[in-house]
Scaffold this motif. Sequence first.
Motif, PDB file in Angstrom:
ATOM      1  N   UNK A 550       0.836  -1.203   0.000  1.00 47.60           N
ATOM      2  CA  UNK A 550       0.000   0.000   0.000  1.00 47.60           C
ATOM      3  C   UNK A 550       0.867   1.248   0.000  1.00 47.60           C
ATOM      4  N   UNK A 551       0.338   2.286  -0.602  1.00 51.59           N
ATOM      5  CA  UNK A 551       0.942   3.624  -0.538  1.00 51.59           C
ATOM      6  C   UNK A 551      -0.162   4.583  -0.115  1.00 51.59           C
ATOM      7  N   UNK A 552      -0.056   5.113   1.096  1.00 53.93           N
ATOM      8  CA  UNK A 552      -1.056   6.038   1.609  1.00 53.93           C
ATOM      9  C   UNK A 552      -0.750   7.424   1.071  1.00 53.93           C
ATOM     10  N   UNK A 553      -1.740   8.048   0.441  1.00 55.82           N
ATOM     11  CA  UNK A 553      -1.589   9.385  -0.122  1.00 55.82           C
ATOM     12  C   UNK A 553      -2.725  10.250   0.410  1.00 55.82           C
ATOM     13  N   UNK A 554      -2.368  11.251   1.204  1.00 50.03           N
ATOM     14  CA  UNK A 554      -3.376  12.135   1.782  1.00 50.03           C
ATOM     15  C   UNK A 554      -3.550  13.432   1.005  1.00 50.03           C
ATOM     16  N   UNK A 555      -2.592  13.737   0.107  1.00 52.75           N
ATOM     17  CA  UNK A 555      -2.691  14.979  -0.662  1.00 52.75           C
ATOM     18  C   UNK A 555      -1.938  14.822  -1.969  1.00 52.75           C
ATOM     19  N   UNK A 556      -2.232  15.668  -2.957  1.00 52.44           N
ATOM     20  CA  UNK A 556      -1.515  15.588  -4.239  1.00 52.44           C
ATOM     21  C   UNK A 556      -0.011  15.757  -4.101  1.00 52.44           C
ATOM     22  N   UNK A 557       0.422  16.476  -3.057  1.00 56.11           N
ATOM     23  CA  UNK A 557       1.863  16.699  -2.873  1.00 56.11           C
ATOM     24  C   UNK A 557       2.613  15.388  -2.643  1.00 56.11           C
ATOM     25  N   UNK A 558       1.890  14.323  -2.256  1.00 55.29           N
ATOM     26  CA  UNK A 558       2.528  13.040  -1.967  1.00 55.29           C
ATOM     27  C   UNK A 558       2.518  12.083  -3.157  1.00 55.29           C
ATOM     28  N   UNK A 559       1.973  12.520  -4.297  1.00 58.27           N
ATOM     29  CA  UNK A 559       1.880  11.632  -5.458  1.00 58.27           C
ATOM     30  C   UNK A 559       3.248  11.216  -5.979  1.00 58.27           C
ATOM     31  N   UNK A 560       4.238  12.085  -5.822  1.00 62.04           N
ATOM     32  CA  UNK A 560       5.579  11.754  -6.306  1.00 62.04           C
ATOM     33  C   UNK A 560       6.174  10.558  -5.567  1.00 62.04           C
ATOM     34  N   UNK A 561       5.617  10.224  -4.397  1.00 61.90           N
ATOM     35  CA  UNK A 561       6.135   9.110  -3.609  1.00 61.90           C
ATOM     36  C   UNK A 561       5.641   7.757  -4.107  1.00 61.90           C
ATOM     37  N   UNK A 562       4.584   7.770  -4.938  1.00 60.12           N
ATOM     38  CA  UNK A 562       3.998   6.520  -5.411  1.00 60.12           C
ATOM     39  C   UNK A 562       4.995   5.774  -6.292  1.00 60.12           C
ATOM     40  N   UNK A 563       5.212   4.490  -5.969  1.00 58.73           N
ATOM     41  CA  UNK A 563       6.183   3.677  -6.692  1.00 58.73           C
ATOM     42  C   UNK A 563       5.489   2.648  -7.577  1.00 58.73           C
TER      43      UNK A 563
END
Length: 639
Positions: A550-563
Amino acid sequence: MATQQQRTPSGHRTPSGQPTPSGQRTPSGQPTPSGQRTSFPSPYEQPPPAGAEDWRSLYPYHVLFQPERRAVEETKFWFCDNQHWPTVLKPFETIGPELAAKCLGQFNTRYFLMPPANGMECRVHHGYVYLSPVAVDRDETVARVPEFLRRAGYYFEHWDTLLDNWKRKVLATIRELEALRFAELPDVQPYEEIERGVGLDATDALLGGYDQLLALCHRAWQYHFEFLNLGYAAYLDLFQACRQWFPAIPDQAVAAMVQGVDMELFRPDDELKRLAKLAVELGLEHLLTVPGPGQHTLDAVALAPRGRDWLDAWRTARDPWFNFTSGNGFYADDRYWRDHPALPLGYIRDYVLRLRRGENIDRRVSELVAERDRITGEYAALLDPAQRTDLEAKLRLARQVYPYVENHNFYIEHWSMGVFWRKTRQLSALLHRAGFWPGENDLVYLTRDEARGALFDFAAGWARGSPSIGPDHWPPEVERRRRIVHALASRRPEPALNRPPAAVTEPFSIMLWGITSERVRSWLAGHSTTGDLTGLTGLAASPGRADGPARIVHSPAELDLVQEGEILVAPVTAPSWAPVFSRIRATVTDIGGVMSHAAIVCREYSLPAVTGTGSASTRIRTGQRIRVDGTAGTVTLLD
């Protein structure tokens, strides 16, 4: 949505905080001896996070739960609309939910006379948006039907012509927004104005421009809802007919009957793919796959052989298709592709790398259409000729109006609101330079009425030639509000407030937000001290099954973290996250129905999805292995 008071088996009423038959008090939202909650907290009993005790001072009175209305407000069931407003609102940002609730209501209640639904009441509680449907009684529902059929029928019969007119109206509104200017005030009015006898000063345009900014935003939101609920109504009509003909039909089967249609909302992502293919064709892929792309990438392409050809295509795509935000357009700090080239360039980089690996980056539209036709044909074959003709008519209408359900997002939430926020930032920067607040964009910590007061203070100080009051008043107040907003953001919102109804029946709440009786029970069970800790249930939003971290994303700013290969878990997704779908295996959201943006986009991108889980983004942790079954609507925790 029904909101009748619950009764115990003995017939005694048990409203929030009142004595039970045993004489003991059961505060709202507290668990029973079995550990299962039967009610969500009352907004009047829920304390704010530490540091946010004075949070109510930030918001307009009409969006707050007022003490004198407690007896009324606690009889209603409120659900958190973190599908559209997933994070804490700053004071100026309440313009979004306020106008959305007002304009949705006007078309349901006053314009088309939607039989089963009036509008939505809107409240802000601890910085989050809560909605409660306004019920229509049975007699009024029946009385509305003939007039609704006349009004809605005219729109359905002239859909394409009226929609062309709608687009002209929206584009004209965007041009008016673009034309607004918030310039520095001159030392003196030009002498030429003396000769012409103008008799007005520069503050006339400044104050009038602010009023026009708000009026144009209101106009855009009215256009937003002009067609929207008609699109949902046509789909709902198809859905209910299918349920009548085929009682056991899955919701996904009905949704599949309208999939695979061309939508303008996917055009920005299609433009990214086109630019990626062109980069490979022109031999520029080495310049577009370097880490950390940005303006310097465009500068390097400009110097390369045939680079100008690619930049011409870039500019053609940018206007208008890069008027697209990584968020949803409802927040002042949303980042737009046209203003932050690193965003689209990052997605282009991913697509170029996939093309290098020989992957197909296009949506599988032909497969979606084939599946749509197969499912439709199998069910149609079960009907007699008259019923089949009826199904075909309902399908034609649903497929004709269905694209608007998503396309309006680009024109209103993304493009119109993008220009609105850009102009708001220009105005904020003007008063920042005059010392009214410490940050360039701090106007958002004022309500709209307060902002006009500050603007008049600025204009009056300029006019009389003496300092304005704002530079002394607003800086400490803005900092106080900033601290409160930060404190509010430290706590996730409750999915709902007050006692849930015996049955959720309001159709748009079910279809768009996924607020069903089953979902409400699962939300309550999610807080159970004896609940199942191995998984969650939600709505089967898009078919298929996938396992992964899982990749938890709470805001668009965290989209770059998605692998690559991860499963996206978020309170909600935005349509503009579609380019990220090339990296992930599945999607899970806290809220959303079968017609939510997340569900529609995932189906069109052939991505398994479960929506409406209530608490996935808080119960699952990044890196935890999970299994998403988008056909069954379940999420299993494998770790």
